[in-house]
Design an enzyme around this catalytic site. Structure first.
Site, PDB file in Angstrom:
ATOM      1  N   LEU A 115      11.059   1.538   6.986  1.00 42.16           N
ATOM      2  CA  LEU A 115      10.412   2.038   5.784  1.00 42.16           C
ATOM      3  C   LEU A 115      11.074   3.366   5.379  1.00 42.16           C
ATOM      4  O   LEU A 115      11.234   4.257   6.229  1.00 42.16           O
ATOM      5  CB  LEU A 115       8.918   2.282   6.055  1.00 42.16           C
ATOM      6  CG  LEU A 115       8.155   2.706   4.802  1.00 42.16           C
ATOM      7  CD1 LEU A 115       7.870   1.489   3.921  1.00 42.16           C
ATOM      8  CD2 LEU A 115       6.851   3.394   5.165  1.00 42.16           C
TER       9      LEU A 115
ATOM     10  N   TYR B 244       0.824  -1.204   0.000  1.00 47.78           N
ATOM     11  CA  TYR B 244       0.000   0.000   0.000  1.00 47.78           C
ATOM     12  C   TYR B 244       0.857   1.252   0.000  1.00 47.78           C
ATOM     13  O   TYR B 244       2.072   1.207   0.197  1.00 47.78           O
ATOM     14  CB  TYR B 244      -0.962  -0.007   1.190  1.00 47.78           C
ATOM     15  CG  TYR B 244      -0.315   0.300   2.536  1.00 47.78           C
ATOM     16  CD1 TYR B 244       0.512  -0.621   3.174  1.00 47.78           C
ATOM     17  CD2 TYR B 244      -0.534   1.525   3.177  1.00 47.78           C
ATOM     18  CE1 TYR B 244       1.094  -0.341   4.401  1.00 47.78           C
ATOM     19  CE2 TYR B 244       0.047   1.811   4.409  1.00 47.78           C
ATOM     20  CZ  TYR B 244       0.859   0.881   5.012  1.00 47.78           C
ATOM     21  OH  TYR B 244       1.450   1.161   6.215  1.00 47.78           O
TER      22      TYR B 244
ATOM     23  N   LYS C  64       6.348  -1.703   1.925  1.00 47.79           N
ATOM     24  CA  LYS C  64       5.165  -1.150   2.600  1.00 47.79           C
ATOM     25  C   LYS C  64       4.038  -2.165   2.452  1.00 47.79           C
ATOM     26  O   LYS C  64       3.147  -2.041   1.597  1.00 47.79           O
ATOM     27  CB  LYS C  64       4.805   0.228   2.010  1.00 47.79           C
ATOM     28  CG  LYS C  64       4.033   1.122   2.991  1.00 47.79           C
ATOM     29  CD  LYS C  64       4.043   2.564   2.538  1.00 47.79           C
ATOM     30  CE  LYS C  64       3.035   3.432   3.266  1.00 47.79           C
ATOM     31  NZ  LYS C  64       3.135   3.504   4.710  1.00 47.79           N
TER      32      LYS C  64
ATOM     33  N   GLU D   2      12.745   2.804  13.872  1.00 50.68           N
ATOM     34  CA  GLU D   2      11.697   3.756  13.471  1.00 50.68           C
ATOM     35  C   GLU D   2      10.541   3.608  14.440  1.00 50.68           C
ATOM     36  O   GLU D   2      10.643   2.890  15.446  1.00 50.68           O
ATOM     37  CB  GLU D   2      11.263   3.495  12.026  1.00 50.68           C
ATOM     38  CG  GLU D   2      10.681   2.115  11.792  1.00 50.68           C
ATOM     39  CD  GLU D   2      10.177   1.891  10.376  1.00 50.68           C
ATOM     40  OE1 GLU D   2       9.902   2.871   9.657  1.00 50.68           O
ATOM     41  OE2 GLU D   2      10.027   0.725   9.991  1.00 50.68           O
TER      42      GLU D   2
HETATM   43  C1  LIG Z   1       6.522   1.796   9.718  1.00 54.08           C
HETATM   44  C2  LIG Z   1       6.478   3.157   9.111  1.00 54.08           C
HETATM   45  N1  LIG Z   1       7.607   3.879   9.032  1.00 54.08           N
HETATM   46  C3  LIG Z   1       7.626   5.124   8.514  1.00 54.08           C
HETATM   47  C4  LIG Z   1       6.459   5.720   8.044  1.00 54.08           C
HETATM   48  C5  LIG Z   1       6.502   7.108   7.470  1.00 54.08           C
HETATM   49  O1  LIG Z   1       6.421   7.071   6.070  1.00 54.08           O
HETATM   50  P1  LIG Z   1       5.838   8.302   5.261  1.00 54.08           P
HETATM   51  O2  LIG Z   1       6.625   9.498   5.688  1.00 54.08           O
HETATM   52  O3  LIG Z   1       6.086   7.944   3.833  1.00 54.08           O
HETATM   53  O4  LIG Z   1       4.403   8.430   5.612  1.00 54.08           O
HETATM   54  C6  LIG Z   1       5.260   5.002   8.079  1.00 54.08           C
HETATM   55  C7  LIG Z   1       4.022   5.596   7.585  1.00 54.08           C
HETATM   56  O5  LIG Z   1       2.963   5.114   7.758  1.00 54.08           O
HETATM   57  C8  LIG Z   1       5.274   3.683   8.613  1.00 54.08           C
HETATM   58  O6  LIG Z   1       4.148   2.955   8.681  1.00 54.08           O
END
Ligand SMILES: Cc1ncc(COP(=O)(O)O)c(C=O)c1O
Length: 290
Positions: free
Chosen positions: A207, A36, A151, A183
């Protein structure tokens, strides 16, 4: 169409959310076999679309699924969804699963008809006074797999971790693996150490957040010192500032970690500067200048 009834996209068709159905044999339902993206749109302008589509492609490659649409087709669909739904600022959710197989079987089906679903929701503004109040976070053991750069819709570990944080009255779980802060359960993590903004390097253990990259890019263009390197648990605990970043939460200061004040226990000066720069960027995007 621009009524209050939410319109979603499912396999090439726009329909009311109440009329959008997926088979119980969908592998997204049975196995979490899908990926996603979440993409914010400010004043109808999609934030960092190219980067989001590139990450979607990487996620699809990571689970051996073909990209069902061209980038042009994705963009057209996203823009239609934004127009069909309400909200000056919205966030798009799109997911692609390996679709419906004749029976439940771990092996990939021979003929894959992916399920493509997208919806757009109102993205509520985060007033500065609210974000300044920050959040509390707790540290938890990172129990996830070793492909967190994908993701994936299989988010059970993330939801368990987030719920543990919520149960402790915190807004996010900061995950620790082998003594390093990777994270958040749904966010990336930044710390400020001796005035330098630090975030973990991209790797299969986290991610690659689009907000993370944007923050690094904006910091660079505004001469804010930053580094991508490992953050030890000890550094996390002594940092003068901790922030989490994500598409929907933007940049939020963490004011307490495991019940202890972070720095002075208020939103720090580097965060104050960064959030101003971020809001400026959003405003430029709204005006079609970013
Ligand atoms: C596990 C994880 N890390 C980091 C992020 C941040 O990613 P983004 O800045 O692209 O929303 C998300 C966003 O949902 C996430 O689920």
């Amino acid at each position: 169409m621009n009524t209050d009834a939410q319109v979603v996209y499912l396999n090439g068709e726009y329909k009311a959310i109440e009329e959008a159905y997926v088979s119980v044999l969908d592998r997204g339902f049975l196995f979490g076999d899908g990926v996603y993206e979440v993409i914010p749109a400010y004043g109808g302008h999609l934030l960092r679309l190219e980067e989001h589509l590139q990450r979607l492609q990487n996620s699809l490659d990571g689970i051996r699924l073909k990209n069902p649409l061209t980038n042009q087709a994705w963009e057209t669909m996203f823009n239609s969804l934004i127009k069909k739904n309400v909200g000056d600022d919205q966030y798009l959710y799109v997911q692609i699963t390996r679709g419906v197989a004749p029976k439940r079987d771990h092996n990939f089906p021979d003929h894959v008809h992916q399920t493509v679903f997208a919806m757009s929701n109102v993205l509520p503004a985060v007033p500065r006074a609210e974000s300044e109040k920050g959040i509390e976070a707790v540290t938890l053991d990172d129990i996830r797999w070793h492909a967190c750069n994908i993701k994936s819709t299989a988010l059970l570990a993330n939801t368990l971790l987030r719920q543990q944080a919520t149960d402790k009255g915190a807004g996010e779980a900061i995950l620790i693996r082998d003594g390093l802060a990777t994270e958040g359960s749904a966010s990336n993590v930044f710390v400020v150490i001796d005035g330098v903004v630090v975030t973990a390097p991209t790797s299969p253990l986290l991610l690659p957040g689009i907000t993370r990259d944007l923050v690094l890019e904006l910091a660079n263009t505004h001469d804010i010192a930053c580094q991508q390197r490992d953050i030890t648990e000890a550094e996390l605990r002594t940092a003068s500032e901790i922030w989490i970043t994500s598409s929907t939460r933007e940049i939020l200061p963490v004011l307490k970690l495991d019940g202890k004040a972070v720095g002075d226990g208020v939103a720090g000066p580097v965060w104050q500067r960064m959030i101003d720069i971020y809001q400026q960027y959003k405003q430029q995007l709204r005006e079609g200048r970013a």
